[in-house]
Scaffold this motif. Sequence first.
Motif, PDB file in Angstrom:
ATOM      1  N   GLN A   1      79.103  33.009  31.172  1.00  0.00           N
ATOM      2  CA  GLN A   1      77.919  32.245  31.590  1.00  0.00           C
ATOM      3  C   GLN A   1      77.683  31.042  30.691  1.00  0.00           C
ATOM      4  O   GLN A   1      77.345  29.957  31.176  1.00  0.00           O
ATOM      5  CB  GLN A   1      76.686  33.141  31.611  1.00  0.00           C
ATOM      6  N   GLU A   2      77.872  31.218  29.400  1.00  0.00           N
ATOM      7  CA  GLU A   2      77.692  30.107  28.470  1.00  0.00           C
ATOM      8  C   GLU A   2      78.742  29.029  28.708  1.00  0.00           C
ATOM      9  O   GLU A   2      78.433  27.837  28.677  1.00  0.00           O
ATOM     10  CB  GLU A   2      77.781  30.606  27.026  1.00  0.00           C
ATOM     11  N   LEU A   3      79.981  29.456  28.952  1.00  0.00           N
ATOM     12  CA  LEU A   3      81.048  28.489  29.211  1.00  0.00           C
ATOM     13  C   LEU A   3      80.786  27.713  30.503  1.00  0.00           C
ATOM     14  O   LEU A   3      80.981  26.497  30.554  1.00  0.00           O
ATOM     15  CB  LEU A   3      82.401  29.196  29.295  1.00  0.00           C
ATOM     16  N   LEU A   4      80.348  28.407  31.542  1.00  0.00           N
ATOM     17  CA  LEU A   4      80.063  27.728  32.810  1.00  0.00           C
ATOM     18  C   LEU A   4      78.898  26.752  32.659  1.00  0.00           C
ATOM     19  O   LEU A   4      78.917  25.668  33.249  1.00  0.00           O
ATOM     20  CB  LEU A   4      79.785  28.757  33.905  1.00  0.00           C
TER      21      LEU A   4
ATOM     22  N   GLY B   1      77.273  20.979  32.130  1.00  0.00           N
ATOM     23  CA  GLY B   1      76.702  19.882  31.356  1.00  0.00           C
ATOM     24  C   GLY B   1      77.707  18.777  31.080  1.00  0.00           C
ATOM     25  O   GLY B   1      77.389  17.591  31.188  1.00  0.00           O
ATOM     26  N   VAL B   2      78.932  19.158  30.755  1.00  0.00           N
ATOM     27  CA  VAL B   2      79.967  18.164  30.461  1.00  0.00           C
ATOM     28  C   VAL B   2      80.326  17.389  31.725  1.00  0.00           C
ATOM     29  O   VAL B   2      80.487  16.166  31.693  1.00  0.00           O
ATOM     30  CB  VAL B   2      81.211  18.840  29.836  1.00  0.00           C
ATOM     31  N   VAL B   3      80.433  18.109  32.853  1.00  0.00           N
ATOM     32  CA  VAL B   3      80.753  17.438  34.114  1.00  0.00           C
ATOM     33  C   VAL B   3      79.639  16.460  34.487  1.00  0.00           C
ATOM     34  O   VAL B   3      79.913  15.333  34.921  1.00  0.00           O
ATOM     35  CB  VAL B   3      80.993  18.477  35.240  1.00  0.00           C
TER      36      VAL B   3
ATOM     37  N   LEU C   1      85.992  19.138  28.305  1.00  0.00           N
ATOM     38  CA  LEU C   1      86.029  19.801  29.608  1.00  0.00           C
ATOM     39  C   LEU C   1      87.292  20.638  29.762  1.00  0.00           C
ATOM     40  O   LEU C   1      87.226  21.791  30.195  1.00  0.00           O
ATOM     41  CB  LEU C   1      85.929  18.765  30.729  1.00  0.00           C
ATOM     42  N   VAL C   2      88.421  20.088  29.391  1.00  0.00           N
ATOM     43  CA  VAL C   2      89.681  20.823  29.502  1.00  0.00           C
ATOM     44  C   VAL C   2      89.666  22.046  28.592  1.00  0.00           C
ATOM     45  O   VAL C   2      90.117  23.128  28.982  1.00  0.00           O
ATOM     46  CB  VAL C   2      90.876  19.901  29.177  1.00  0.00           C
ATOM     47  N   THR C   3      89.128  21.908  27.397  1.00  0.00           N
ATOM     48  CA  THR C   3      89.043  23.033  26.472  1.00  0.00           C
ATOM     49  C   THR C   3      88.182  24.147  27.044  1.00  0.00           C
ATOM     50  O   THR C   3      88.542  25.325  26.981  1.00  0.00           O
ATOM     51  CB  THR C   3      88.479  22.574  25.112  1.00  0.00           C
TER      52      THR C   3
ATOM     53  N   ILE D   1      87.707  29.465  29.880  1.00  0.00           N
ATOM     54  CA  ILE D   1      87.318  30.217  31.076  1.00  0.00           C
ATOM     55  C   ILE D   1      88.544  30.927  31.654  1.00  0.00           C
ATOM     56  O   ILE D   1      88.487  32.115  31.989  1.00  0.00           O
ATOM     57  CB  ILE D   1      86.665  29.288  32.124  1.00  0.00           C
ATOM     58  N   GLU D   2      89.654  30.217  31.777  1.00  0.00           N
ATOM     59  CA  GLU D   2      90.882  30.818  32.298  1.00  0.00           C
ATOM     60  C   GLU D   2      91.356  31.974  31.422  1.00  0.00           C
ATOM     61  O   GLU D   2      91.797  33.003  31.937  1.00  0.00           O
ATOM     62  CB  GLU D   2      91.980  29.766  32.414  1.00  0.00           C
TER      63      GLU D   2
END
Length: 59
Positions: free
Chosen positions: A5-8, A13-15, A42-44, A49-50
């Motif tokens: 949830q924190e990552l999403l 926010g970054v997007v 964003l990539v990080t 997430i992956e």
Amino acid sequence: MENMQELLARKKGVVAAMQMMDRNAHFDSEEGRVYAQTLVKLVTIEMQIEAQEKEKIAR
């Protein structure tokens, strides 16, 4: 490690920040460098997430 949830939330926010930036800015300008740094963030986040998704599947 952050939870999903924190990552999403960070990704969202970054997007949002990237949408406000000039994606055609030259990398030799300050705005171009900031855009590139934000893209790296964003990539990080997407990689984290992956990794968590793969870990969840492996269990």
